[in-house]
Design an enzyme around this catalytic site. Structure first.
Site, PDB file in Angstrom:
ATOM      1  CB  ALA A  63     -98.597 -33.943  55.669  1.00 46.67           C
ATOM      2  N   GLY A 104     -93.809 -36.008  56.558  1.00 43.98           N
ATOM      3  CA  GLY A 104     -94.584 -36.691  57.589  1.00 43.98           C
ATOM      4  C   GLY A 104     -94.412 -38.198  57.553  1.00 43.98           C
ATOM      5  CD  GLU A 107     -92.557 -34.634  60.585  1.00 45.52           C
ATOM      6  OE1 GLU A 107     -93.451 -34.562  59.710  1.00 45.52           O
ATOM      7  OE2 GLU A 107     -92.310 -33.717  61.382  1.00 45.52           O
ATOM      8  CD  GLU A 127     -91.475 -31.977  56.138  1.00 44.76           C
ATOM      9  OE1 GLU A 127     -90.280 -32.070  55.788  1.00 44.76           O
ATOM     10  OE2 GLU A 127     -92.052 -32.859  56.803  1.00 44.76           O
TER      11      GLU A 127
END
Ligand code: 3H9
Length: 703
Positions: A63, A104, A107, A127
């Site tokens: 992200a 992310g 993910e 994270e």
């Protein structure tokens, strides 16, 4: 099609390339582009499978961290929503992963039905180091794919795994022969899947993740790990999310994960860790020095001195594959130094961090010598001899004679005047301070001391080199103690003085460790050595001759030969590493207090906190005002990487902003007024702090 994405269809396969340099961070624009491209592929009847891959060297670093804490972070399509939609496509989606698939980014790969990697790929869920948890399905999908224990391990450690391990765990389905052939291999994989009539998403091996661990797994896990988490929130949220994966169906688990993620994102701890993430990147930029400045090549390094510090410094270079010559005066000292280095590596081997072959490779890069002629062609020389100006100056005179023109000459001093060291050479522009922290092969912090005449390319070269050897480099100007040790002085002074006024060492340290510091100020003094502390103080005694109480407890302990942990007695008593309180220290403080007419009283935790921390903060702000530190973030990096200040509190200056600058200033005024002549002497607010508060600023910057 959006320029963040390239889209191409060939042989019934849609190839979607993420192209948002430098790291394919999944910000709103890229998320929208991925969704758009996938929907286009889904609705194109000629497309039978979709391959997602990253342009350049990596797949995605996750992200976009700069969006967190703002509305952009969940702006449509949000990452969880985008990934959920990808899982619903009825065509096989294959992630072709190169370089890095982090957070992310991983993910996104988990939302694909299939994954292929290349040998240099690293996959991770980091994270937690931003005070977050995977929030786009990672905590739910990874345990279902590889089982609870290894998934949790990745999330709690935050460390990446390599491609082979990922293949072993079933996180990758296939491995391409090389990064260059990855896309080709992904195409072949897609055609195989189509040939086999494979489903868009295969069943995951651990559809019931709870079955992959014992019934009391989470209870045991907490018992073993929680004590080390101190007051950190993120590991607890990670655990809660993975527990949810074990008891809830996927959709409900994803909702729970999202709620936990938002709690983490909104937390002060995550804001602090994100601040440090960006501060670390910013620290490498020096105003007035162009980012593309030509650097000096550094292929060979020399270290003067094979003591603990010199050996540790040398290891950094050997670890990075850079040959290093270690110079000593006497052969016994040289042999002892190199043997210590070997022993250090052997202990890494015994802990499984290194293999025997790597140990030998590193030792081969380390060559000892007694002859200065052997360092004549070094590109960088780091002096690590005894901390005394005259001795260091003598070494630099010799270096000036023997080293080739253009060599960078660095001093590993922790407090001495680098200008005075540079001045004895005919090339002060090539001289710089490189203050490594002990143990030098372990500690991440490197203070890079820019002397008056240090050339810009010398500074830029050392900063780049620091990154190459894995250090967090922070530039400091020249002053006594540079950034870190200069701030340590008033912080330690308060800790010592509080003992004189009536607090026990254990209480002083307890307040500091409650905040999350690795150890309290007095335990740290005992570890560093009360003698070492005394000698540093002694070299600067004229600066505080007007305060008879200044560090009196420390001085008295020194004269009693209580040097700290190494003599078994200091502020505490030691049996091995076990620490005990010592009534004699309290009695000593009582005696000195009466001698100095210092009133002893009951001291509350808030006073201990405020006096130690506010003085630390005040000195940091003063350093910024003087231009010794370039930015508040640099100061925070020094204290979080070199002095055990908790990263999740963000460093002393970030902490001051959280507390409120006006409150810090009020506190300093309060102690100035309540502590008599001592208060008047030491509790003087930094003028910059006063200016910031007067201007109504909430962030610390130079104004
Ligand atoms: C996440 O994914 C949450 C999700 O689970 C859920 C969401 C709902 N975003 O470090 P470098 C920039 S959390 C934005 O100097 P390197 C960086 O600021 C994320 N920017 O290079 C720098 O910019 P600048 C989980 C990012 O080669 C430039 O890229 N992911 C991001 O030494 C180069 O970076 C992570 O925690 C990002 N995600 O190291 C990974 N990443 O040039 C964090 C980098 O303007 N990133 N930038 O200063 C890293 O660990 C390292 O940057 C990386 C590259 C290893 C990727």
């Amino acid at each position: 099609m959006n320029s963040l994405i390239r889209y191409q269809v060939e042989d019934g396969l849609a190839l979607i390339t993420l192209a948002r340099p430098p790291v394919n961070a999944l910000g709103q624009t890229l998320r929208a582009a991925v969704l758009d491209a996938c929907q286009r592929a889904a609705s194109d009847a000629s497309v039978r499978a979709i391959i997602l891959h990253g342009d350049g060297k990596l797949f995605s670093a996750g992200a976009d961290i700069s969006e967190f804490g703002s509305a952009a972070s969940f702006a449509a399509p949000s990452l969880p929503d985008l990934l959920s939609r990808l899982t619903q496509l009825d065509k096989p989606l294959i992630a072709a992963l190169s370089g890095l698939a982090l957070g992310g980014g991983l993910e996104l790969a988990l939302a694909c039905g299939y994954r292929i990697g290349e040998p240099s790929l690293r996959l991770g869920l980091p994270e937690i180091s931003l005070g977050l948890l995977p929030g786009a399905g990672g905590t739910q999908r990874l345990p279902r794919l590889i089982g609870v224990a290894p998934a949790l391990d990745m999330m709690i450690s935050g460390l990446p795994i390599d491609a082979n391990r990922a293949l072993e765990l079933g996180l990758l389905d296939r491995l391409a022969a090389s990064a260059d052939t990855l896309v080709e291999a992904a195409r072949a994989f897609a055609l195989d899947l189509l040939g086999d009539l494979a489903p868009a998403r295969p069943q995951t091996p651990f559809a019931e993740p709870a079955a992959s661990v014992a019934e009391d797994f989470f209870q045991q896990y907490r018992q073993t790990h929680e004590p080390r988490w101190k007051n950190r929130l993120a590991p607890r949220l990670v655990l809660a999310a993975v527990e949810a994966a074990c008891v809830l169906p996927l959709q409900a688990g994803l909702e729970r994960e999202l709620a936990l993620f938002k709690q983490a994102e909104d937390s002060a701890q995550s804001a602090a860790l994100r601040h440090l993430f960006f501060a670390e990147r910013e620290a490498g930029r020096i105003p007035g020095i162009a980012e593309d400045i030509a650097l000096r090549p550094v292929a060979r390094v020399a270290v003067i001195g094979a003591g603990t510090m010199g050996g540790g410094i040398a290891m950094n270079f050997a670890n990075a594959g850079i040959p290093v010559v270690v110079l000593e005066q006497k052969s016994e000292a040289l042999e002892r130094g190199l043997a210590n280095v070997r022993r250090n590596y052997e202990s890494s081997v015994s802990r499984g961090k290194l293999n025997a072959e790597q140990l030998e490779q590193r030792m081969q890069l380390l060559v000892g010598t007694l002859d200065y002629a052997d360092i004549a062609d070094a590109d960088l020389v780091i002096e690590a001899v005894f901390e005394k100006l005259e001795i260091k100056q003598q070494v630099f005179r010799t270096l000036d004679e023997v080293c080739k023109p253009g060599a960078i000459l660095a001093s590993n001093t922790s407090s001495l005047d680098v200008d005075a060291i540079a001045a004895v050479t005919r090339r002060p522009q090539d001289v710089i301070g490189l203050h490594f922290f002990s143990p030098a092969n372990v500690m991440r912090l490197l203070e890079v001391v820019r002397a008056r005449e240090t050339a810009p390319d010398v500074l830029a070269t050392t900063l780049r080199l620091a990154k190459r050897i894995g250090k967090v480099a922070v530039v400091s100007g020249v002053c006594f103690g540079f950034i870190g040790n200069r701030m340590l002085e008033p912080y330690n002074r308060e800790a010592h003085r509080l003992v004189l006024e009536g607090a026990t060492p254990a209480r002083v340290d307890g307040v500091l460790t409650d905040l999350g510091l690795n150890m309290g100020a007095l335990t740290m003094t005992d570890l560093a050595g009360i003698d070492v502390n005394f000698l540093v103080r002694d070299s600067n005694r004229s600066a505080f001759a007007d305060d008879a109480s200044y560090y009196r407890v420390g001085d008295a302990l020194y004269s009693l030969g209580r040097y700290g942990q190494k003599t078994g007695r200091g502020f505490y008593l030691y049996e091995g590493r076990q620490r005990r309180d010592d009534d004699e220290v309290v009695a000593l403080a009582e005696r000195l207090a009466s001698e100095l007419q210092v009133e002893r009283r009951l001291i509350g935790d808030a006073e201990i906190h405020d006096r130690c921390l506010f003085m630390l903060i005040n000195e940091g702000i003063q350093l910024l005002d003087e231009g010794i530190a370039l930015r508040a973030g640099d100061i925070d990096l020094v204290w979080t990487n070199g002095y055990g200040f908790p990263a999740w509190v963000g460093g002393p200056l970030h902490y001051a902003e959280q507390l409120g600058l006006d409150k810090v200033l009020d506190g300093i005024h309060r102690y100035r007024d309540s502590l008599g002549t001592y208060g008047q002497r030491w509790f003087q607010p930094a003028p910059l702090l006063e200016r910031l508060v007067a201007a109504g600023k909430t962030r610390i910057e130079k104004i």
